[in-house]
Design an enzyme around this catalytic site. Structure first.
Site, short mmCIF file in Angstrom:
data_model
loop_
_atom_site.label_atom_id
_atom_site.label_comp_id
_atom_site.label_asym_id
_atom_site.label_seq_id
_atom_site.Cartn_x
_atom_site.Cartn_y
_atom_site.Cartn_z
N LYS A 104 -9.89 -19.32 -39.28
CA LYS A 104 -10.69 -20.48 -39.68
C LYS A 104 -9.95 -21.23 -40.79
O LYS A 104 -9.56 -20.62 -41.79
CB LYS A 104 -12.07 -20.04 -40.14
CG LYS A 104 -13.05 -21.18 -40.38
CD LYS A 104 -14.42 -20.64 -40.79
CE LYS A 104 -15.38 -21.79 -41.07
NZ LYS A 104 -16.68 -21.29 -41.60
N HIS A 106 -11.14 -24.05 -42.49
CA HIS A 106 -11.99 -24.86 -43.36
C HIS A 106 -13.16 -24.00 -43.84
O HIS A 106 -13.50 -22.99 -43.23
CB HIS A 106 -12.53 -26.08 -42.61
CG HIS A 106 -13.36 -25.74 -41.41
ND1 HIS A 106 -12.81 -25.36 -40.22
CD2 HIS A 106 -14.71 -25.69 -41.25
CE1 HIS A 106 -13.78 -25.10 -39.34
NE2 HIS A 106 -14.94 -25.29 -39.95
#
Length: 228
Positions: A104, A106
């Site tokens: 991931k 963000h």
């Protein structure tokens, strides 16, 4: 066979997680039984499952560790319910951690869910069943790349006790030999078969003489040798 192993065997049948009949596995083998941990879906089932994992981990590896790690995807809820159950049964506070399938980039960035891993952490891994060792093959490097951790063991719910990729010992023993950490299961299929043979669960015998003969024939062909 310990009482909690007997209880877990009946629990798998009652939850329709462990079924007997004729099933085609991903490997192409025609199996007289099938185990689907995805069938644990209710709050009570998940609560009880966590308690079984916690008890088995306690008996096999002790409680001198810091993190329960569950490989994505099925290992994610297993790590959560096991962490909660360890606290409930033994009053011991450990952390849960899992990996994402994709990094991931963000918000809560990175490849891990739950707790970060720290140098010196002692980790117990949890899985539903190890058929080929592929998920450990994928996640062990991720685990070791995050911090200087020590794996204290791998716990699965059911050891199918079939030959792994090497064609001799079972996949769970192959993992132990390859990575050098202990492996264990809440129950194995020898224990399950012995306990359930001609025994009623919820008023029905699930392993009668015919099913037992099919299981014996299956393991004559695919059964693993016992690792030293």
């Amino acid at each position: 066979m310990e009482q909690y192993k007997q209880d877990f065997t009946e629990f798998m049948v009652e939850s329709e997680v462990l079924k007997f009949g004729s099933f085609t596995l991903k490997s192409g083998r025609q199996s007289p039984f099938f185990m689907n941990a995805g069938a644990y879906v209710t709050g009570d089932q998940l609560h009880r499952l966590g308690l079984f994992y916690a008890r088995a981990i306690h008996d096999s590896f002790g409680l001198d560790f810091d993190v329960v790690f569950g490989p994505a995807y099925k290992g994610i809820p297993l790590s959560v319910i096991t962490t909660m159950a360890i606290h409930e049964l033994y009053g011991v506070e450990v952390r849960y951690c899992s990996n994402r399938k994709e990094v991931k980039d963000h918000g809560d960035t990175g490849i891990l869910l739950g707790s970060a891993l720290r140098d010196g952490d002692r980790v117990v891994m949890v899985e539903d069943v190890t058929t080929s060792g592929k998920s450990i093959e994928e996640t062990h490097p991720i685990l070791m790349s995050q911090a200087d951790v020590k794996v204290k063991g791998l716990m699965v719910s059911l050891n199918r006790m079939e030959v792994g990729k090497g064609g001799e010992i079972c996949a769970l023993d192959e993992v132990r030999e390859r990575y050098g950490f202990p492996t264990a299961s809440i129950v194995d299929m020898t224990e399950v078969t012995t306990y359930l043979h001609n025994r009623e669960v919820q008023g029905k015998v699930v392993i009668d003489d015919e099913v037992k003969a099919a299981l014996d024939a299956y393991y004559d062909r695919y059964g693993a040798k016992k690792a030293v």
